[in-house]
Design a protein around this motif. Sequence first.
Motif, PDB file in Angstrom:
ATOM      1  N   THR A   1      10.915  11.709   7.466  1.00 49.66           N
ATOM      2  CA  THR A   1      10.332  12.954   6.974  1.00 49.66           C
ATOM      3  C   THR A   1       9.716  12.764   5.595  1.00 49.66           C
ATOM      4  O   THR A   1       8.625  13.284   5.311  1.00 49.66           O
ATOM      5  N   ARG A   2      10.382  12.028   4.731  1.00 51.66           N
ATOM      6  CA  ARG A   2       9.879  11.814   3.375  1.00 51.66           C
ATOM      7  C   ARG A   2       8.517  11.117   3.393  1.00 51.66           C
ATOM      8  O   ARG A   2       7.568  11.552   2.728  1.00 51.66           O
ATOM      9  N   HIS A   3       8.411  10.049   4.156  1.00 57.18           N
ATOM     10  CA  HIS A   3       7.152   9.307   4.201  1.00 57.18           C
ATOM     11  C   HIS A   3       6.060  10.101   4.930  1.00 57.18           C
ATOM     12  O   HIS A   3       4.882  10.053   4.529  1.00 57.18           O
ATOM     13  N   ALA A   4       6.434  10.831   5.965  1.00 57.43           N
ATOM     14  CA  ALA A   4       5.441  11.628   6.698  1.00 57.43           C
ATOM     15  C   ALA A   4       4.883  12.737   5.818  1.00 57.43           C
ATOM     16  O   ALA A   4       3.682  13.029   5.857  1.00 57.43           O
TER      17      ALA A   4
ATOM     18  N   ALA B   1       0.839  -1.206   0.000  1.00 57.45           N
ATOM     19  CA  ALA B   1       0.000   0.000   0.000  1.00 57.45           C
ATOM     20  C   ALA B   1       0.872   1.255   0.000  1.00 57.45           C
ATOM     21  O   ALA B   1       0.930   1.990   0.987  1.00 57.45           O
ATOM     22  N   PRO B   2       1.584   1.517  -1.107  1.00 58.87           N
ATOM     23  CA  PRO B   2       2.544   2.625  -1.138  1.00 58.87           C
ATOM     24  C   PRO B   2       1.909   4.008  -1.095  1.00 58.87           C
ATOM     25  O   PRO B   2       2.617   4.992  -0.858  1.00 58.87           O
ATOM     26  N   GLN B   3       0.595   4.095  -1.310  1.00 58.64           N
ATOM     27  CA  GLN B   3      -0.090   5.386  -1.275  1.00 58.64           C
ATOM     28  C   GLN B   3      -1.106   5.470  -0.135  1.00 58.64           C
ATOM     29  O   GLN B   3      -1.977   6.329  -0.143  1.00 58.64           O
ATOM     30  N   ASP B   4      -0.976   4.587   0.833  1.00 56.84           N
ATOM     31  CA  ASP B   4      -1.883   4.599   1.977  1.00 56.84           C
ATOM     32  C   ASP B   4      -1.312   5.528   3.047  1.00 56.84           C
ATOM     33  O   ASP B   4      -0.238   5.251   3.596  1.00 56.84           O
TER      34      ASP B   4
ATOM     35  N   SER C   1       2.456   6.836   7.353  1.00 60.62           N
ATOM     36  CA  SER C   1       2.666   7.520   8.627  1.00 60.62           C
ATOM     37  C   SER C   1       3.250   6.582   9.675  1.00 60.62           C
ATOM     38  O   SER C   1       4.171   6.953  10.421  1.00 60.62           O
ATOM     39  N   PHE C   2       2.740   5.341   9.730  1.00 64.60           N
ATOM     40  CA  PHE C   2       3.298   4.370  10.674  1.00 64.60           C
ATOM     41  C   PHE C   2       4.761   4.069  10.335  1.00 64.60           C
ATOM     42  O   PHE C   2       5.595   3.910  11.234  1.00 64.60           O
ATOM     43  N   HIS C   3       5.059   3.970   9.037  1.00 68.20           N
ATOM     44  CA  HIS C   3       6.444   3.702   8.656  1.00 68.20           C
ATOM     45  C   HIS C   3       7.332   4.896   9.011  1.00 68.20           C
ATOM     46  O   HIS C   3       8.478   4.719   9.450  1.00 68.20           O
ATOM     47  N   SER C   4       6.814   6.089   8.842  1.00 67.61           N
ATOM     48  CA  SER C   4       7.559   7.282   9.231  1.00 67.61           C
ATOM     49  C   SER C   4       7.886   7.254  10.721  1.00 67.61           C
ATOM     50  O   SER C   4       9.015   7.545  11.130  1.00 67.61           O
ATOM     51  N   ARG C   5       6.903   6.885  11.520  1.00 66.88           N
ATOM     52  CA  ARG C   5       7.137   6.828  12.975  1.00 66.88           C
ATOM     53  C   ARG C   5       8.182   5.776  13.313  1.00 66.88           C
ATOM     54  O   ARG C   5       9.059   5.997  14.155  1.00 66.88           O
ATOM     55  N   PHE C   6       8.106   4.622  12.657  1.00 66.35           N
ATOM     56  CA  PHE C   6       9.114   3.584  12.878  1.00 66.35           C
ATOM     57  C   PHE C   6      10.503   4.118  12.544  1.00 66.35           C
ATOM     58  O   PHE C   6      11.456   3.945  13.320  1.00 66.35           O
TER      59      PHE C   6
ATOM     60  N   ASN D   1      -3.446  12.923   2.943  1.00 67.32           N
ATOM     61  CA  ASN D   1      -4.579  13.065   3.865  1.00 67.32           C
ATOM     62  C   ASN D   1      -4.246  14.016   5.011  1.00 67.32           C
ATOM     63  O   ASN D   1      -3.933  13.580   6.121  1.00 67.32           O
ATOM     64  N   PRO D   2      -4.329  15.318   4.764  1.00 67.08           N
ATOM     65  CA  PRO D   2      -4.014  16.297   5.816  1.00 67.08           C
ATOM     66  C   PRO D   2      -5.092  16.406   6.888  1.00 67.08           C
ATOM     67  O   PRO D   2      -4.897  17.113   7.879  1.00 67.08           O
ATOM     68  N   LEU D   3      -6.209  15.703   6.725  1.00 67.97           N
ATOM     69  CA  LEU D   3      -7.306  15.796   7.685  1.00 67.97           C
ATOM     70  C   LEU D   3      -7.282  14.690   8.732  1.00 67.97           C
ATOM     71  O   LEU D   3      -8.153  14.636   9.596  1.00 67.97           O
TER      72      LEU D   3
END
Length: 201
Positions: free
Chosen positions: A37-40, A13-16, A21-26, A47-49
């Motif tokens: 930062t790139r993934h976040a 799911a490369p556009q989910d 966001s979860f990968h960014s946190r990891f 989805n900014p909402l």
Amino acid sequence: SSDLLQERALEAAPQDPEVLSFHSRFCQIVGRMAEATRHARLAYELNPLDVRVAAQYVSALCASGEPDVSGELWEHLLARWPRSELVAFYAGFWTASRRDWARFDVVRAHLGDARPPFWSEAVEPLARLRGEDPDYWADQVARARESLARSGAVHLQTIISIHAAGLAESAFDLAEATAFNQIWDPDGPSPVDGVNSGVIF
């Protein structure tokens, strides 16, 4: 491994935004800041909402050293989600860590007495940075060393706070010497209380 599972989720799911966001946190937790930062950023663009996506994006910006952009975004997030404990906690933690006292005061005034979980443990000690109180931080280092001698472990949040106070050498000495067995205890408390340990590395 966790890294492999994260990569598989991204492949599926490369556009989910949630997966990104979860990968960014990891990545942020383990100190891979550019990737975080790139993934976040991509997740936020998609989805900014979503409050979790937005909070992770600004957290990643802060950890990557973009305080000017992130400071303005915290104000935006607090206005959009005034009751979000997640936004309030990270806004307080990062503005204090960056010594952005004007924005920190705005965050604290916005919250009033309704402080989110872990605020007293993770955020209020950082407010001591405003006074540049060397005795306070010397005492914190001494207490951490006493904990290390007594139990063989120091809470990660303590190490992070000591590092944020500018005592990097003491923080890394503690990190090198402490045991982290408690992290793997499924019945134990969160090892970092919601704050990312990897940012000091």
